[in-house]
Structure formats: C-alpha cells, structure tokens
Scaffold this active site. Structure first.
Site, PDB file in Angstrom:
ATOM      1  N   CYS A  72      39.742  76.846   4.163  1.00 43.72           N
ATOM      2  CA  CYS A  72      39.897  75.578   4.351  1.00 43.72           C
ATOM      3  C   CYS A  72      39.200  75.260   5.785  1.00 43.72           C
ATOM      4  CB  CYS A  72      41.376  74.956   4.539  1.00 43.72           C
ATOM      5  SG  CYS A  72      41.589  73.496   4.909  1.00 43.72           S
TER       6      CYS A  72
ATOM      7  N   CYS B 208      44.459  73.748  11.057  1.00 44.78           N
ATOM      8  CA  CYS B 208      46.034  73.567  11.281  1.00 44.78           C
ATOM      9  C   CYS B 208      46.605  74.765  11.903  1.00 44.78           C
ATOM     10  CB  CYS B 208      46.612  73.242   9.857  1.00 44.78           C
ATOM     11  SG  CYS B 208      46.077  71.604   9.279  1.00 44.78           S
TER      12      CYS B 208
ATOM     13  N   CYS C  56      48.562  77.267   9.557  1.00 48.89           N
ATOM     14  CA  CYS C  56      48.082  77.668   8.249  1.00 48.89           C
ATOM     15  C   CYS C  56      47.072  78.997   8.183  1.00 48.89           C
ATOM     16  CB  CYS C  56      47.572  76.388   7.472  1.00 48.89           C
ATOM     17  SG  CYS C  56      47.245  76.698   5.881  1.00 48.89           S
TER      18      CYS C  56
ATOM     19  N   CYS D  48      54.181  71.119  -8.389  1.00 49.40           N
ATOM     20  CA  CYS D  48      53.160  70.514  -7.300  1.00 49.40           C
ATOM     21  C   CYS D  48      52.168  71.598  -7.119  1.00 49.40           C
ATOM     22  CB  CYS D  48      54.149  70.507  -6.077  1.00 49.40           C
ATOM     23  SG  CYS D  48      55.564  69.485  -6.365  1.00 49.40           S
TER      24      CYS D  48
ATOM     25  N   CYS E 199      52.696  66.581  -9.111  1.00 47.95           N
ATOM     26  CA  CYS E 199      52.456  66.172  -7.495  1.00 47.95           C
ATOM     27  C   CYS E 199      51.117  67.174  -7.314  1.00 47.95           C
ATOM     28  CB  CYS E 199      53.403  66.565  -6.663  1.00 47.95           C
ATOM     29  SG  CYS E 199      53.377  66.480  -4.981  1.00 47.95           S
TER      30      CYS E 199
ATOM     31  N   CYS F  32      54.678  61.686  -1.227  1.00 47.05           N
ATOM     32  CA  CYS F  32      55.744  62.741  -0.734  1.00 47.05           C
ATOM     33  C   CYS F  32      55.053  63.153   0.749  1.00 47.05           C
ATOM     34  CB  CYS F  32      55.338  63.937  -1.519  1.00 47.05           C
ATOM     35  SG  CYS F  32      56.208  65.510  -1.015  1.00 47.05           S
TER      36      CYS F  32
ATOM     37  N   ARG G  14      63.494  66.971   0.788  1.00 51.59           N
ATOM     38  CA  ARG G  14      63.254  68.369   0.190  1.00 51.59           C
ATOM     39  C   ARG G  14      63.427  69.575   1.242  1.00 51.59           C
ATOM     40  NH1 ARG G  14      58.323  68.397  -2.243  1.00 51.59           N
ATOM     41  NH2 ARG G  14      59.340  68.060  -4.049  1.00 51.59           N
TER      42      ARG G  14
END
Length: 314
Positions: A54, A58, A61, A98, A129, A189, A261
């Site tokens: 990616c 972030c 991550c 998801c 999702c 979400c 959640r």
C-alpha cells in the site's frame, strides 16, 4: 456536504464522556435497548483480498510500503478463494463478509473484479462490505449495482490529530469518499482507532465529525490499536480500558440506531472488559482468528464468552 440536523457540539460530547461511569453506562444501555435486542451481537468476518504494497503511510499499518516490516505485496485474491471464504464465514455464524484491499484508490478494472466478489458473497446469503481506499467517480455506483451493502472508510481519529498518523491522504479525502458512497446509496461503516496517542478531545471530535454527516453511519467500528513492530506506532501507550468503554458508550448515545462494533484489539482484552463494552452498547464483532494482518480473538473463545454472557449471534 450538508451537516446533519442531529450533529452534536464538541462540548456536549465531552460532557457525555465526563459523566460518572455508572451513569454513562446506564444511559447507553437504556438507549441500546430502545433500538436493539441487548443480547444479540451482529457478527462479521474480515477477509484480506489484496494484502501489502500500500502506498499510504498510515502509522498503524503493516501493509504500508513506507514501514520497515512492510508485508510482501500479494495479488488480488481469485474469486474461487472468495467463494470458499464466504462459505466458511456463513458456516461459522457470520452475517456479513467484509473484504479489504490494500489500495490507495482502486482502478476501474479492480472494481469490476470486486463487483464479482460481492455477487459471490451475496449468493451465500451474507451482507457484503468492502474497504478499498478512495473511490473515483462512478466506482461507488458500480459497487452498489453489484449489491454492496456497506463501504468501510474509517476517519481513524480527529481532523486535528490526523496529521500525526497519516500524511499521504487528507482528512477531507476521507470525507469525500464517504460522501461518494452515501450518494451512491451504500450504507456507511466508519469509525476510528483508539490508543494512537490521541487525547479524549480527539476521540470526541472524531465522533462529532461522524455526527455531522448528512446521515449517520449505519456501522461504527471502534478499534483499539494493535501495535505492530516496524510501524511508527509500535511503542504507543495502550488506551485505558475504561476510557475505551467510555468511547463505546458515547458512540451508542450519539448514534442510537447504528451497529457499534467492538473491533480490532479484542485479542488482548479480558472477558470482563469485553463484557463492559457490550454493556455500554457494542453489538457487533469480527469473528475469526485474523483481522486483515493482525490477530483476533479466536472463534472458540468467542463462543465460550457468548455462553458466559448469554449472548447470541444475529
């Protein structure tokens, strides 16, 4: 984006946080019972359909190419693997599958492949999702046409603290994607991660921004940071358990009809802390041993915990 008529002021959310703990939990539980069966937990399974590589940075991550232990990039999962995962999720008691892909923004050809996956998930009687990063014009509409129920795109934290965690995508980029998703008729979400060094004010601001959306998110994941070696947040101080529960309760009070959640970080939470989170209004979890690239509480342990608490999936 026109703000919601149900938007909260920052001061009012901070006042909710500051209430005596027993009063806060009591109010959250009362509101929860007005809209949900207090002993029913919505269960989802999270599947990484494209791991690693990616370009975002972030700080939490392991999939970012900017970090030391960045995971080796993998190709997009083939549809038969998704079919098997959907069948397993259904057999394990999940109501929703998801799917997450480590992209900054998917190409149109990727969207077509994901659309086919969504149809496979729906064919198994599961809600669908996806979390794919930022969406371009027309992409949300294509996902909606395939039958997508929810799009996950977390705010992560407050707009003020956001720049301490992420530098390759702006907070406004996230809001723009949420707007595109909502305009396409897909449920939202969106939540955040606690324990990244943010203050209570930052946590309250994140909830305030969500309350300012034209329509409240239908699902709000509250994650406790899972520190991953090699990432900038590997040494972050864990969020205090009672402060975590206060955030769950505040989310329940502000968003009475949303699924809240209890998300990442459950593996290290005690049964007692999870029970408090459910009492505070959390009514959704992820099943399975993995959440994309981090560990999760085992399904066997969840079953035991549900039995202890008299909870059931639904």
């Amino acid at each position: 984006m026109t703000p919601s008529q149900h938007a909260y002021s920052l001061d009012s959310i901070l006042e909710i946080y500051a209430r005596p703990f027993n009063d806060l939990i009591f109010e959250a539980q009362q509101i929860h019972r007005q809209h949900f069966d207090a002993n029913t937990i919505q269960c989802s399974t999270l599947l990484s359909i494209k791991t690693g590589g990616c370009p975002e940075d972030c700080g939490y991550c392991s999939q970012s190419v900017h970090h030391e232990n960045s995971l080796k990039p993998e190709a997009l999962m083939d549809i038969e693997a998704v079919r098997s995962a959907a069948a397993a999720a259904k057999a394990n008691g999940a109501q929703r599958l998801c799917m997450g892909a480590a992209w900054r923004s998917p190409h149109d050809k990727d969207i077509e492949k994901v659309a086919a996956m969504i149809q496979v998930v729906k064919a198994h009687g599961l809600e669908s999702c996806v979390t794919l990063g930022m969406l371009k014009s027309g992409q949300a509409e294509r996902l909606q046409a395939a039958g997508l129920d929810y799009y996950n795109h977390n705010l992560d934290t407050s707009p003020e603290f956001y720049g301490e965690v992420i530098h390759t995508r702006s907070f406004q980029d996230r809001l723009d994607t949420l707007e595109a998703v909502r305009d396409a008729g897909i449920k939202i979400c969106s939540g955040g991660i606690l324990g990244m060094g943010e203050s209570r004010r930052d946590r309250a601001r994140m909830l305030q921004v969500l309350s300012q959306l034209p329509q409240a998110p239908e699902s709000i994941p509250i994650n406790a940071l899972v520190p991953i070696p090699g990432t900038p947040l590997e040494a972050a101080t864990p969020i205090d358990g009672l402060e975590f529960v206060r955030t769950i309760a505040a989310a329940r009070i502000i968003f009475p009809q949303a699924y809240v959640r209890l998300s990442a970080g459950r593996e290290t939470m005690s049964d007692e802390l999870q029970a408090l989170a459910f009492l505070a209004g959390a009514n959704s979890i992820f099943l399975g041993d993995r959440l994309l690239t981090t560990s999760n509480a085992s399904s066997g342990h969840d079953q035991i915990l549900f039995e202890k608490l008299g909870l059931h999936a639904g």
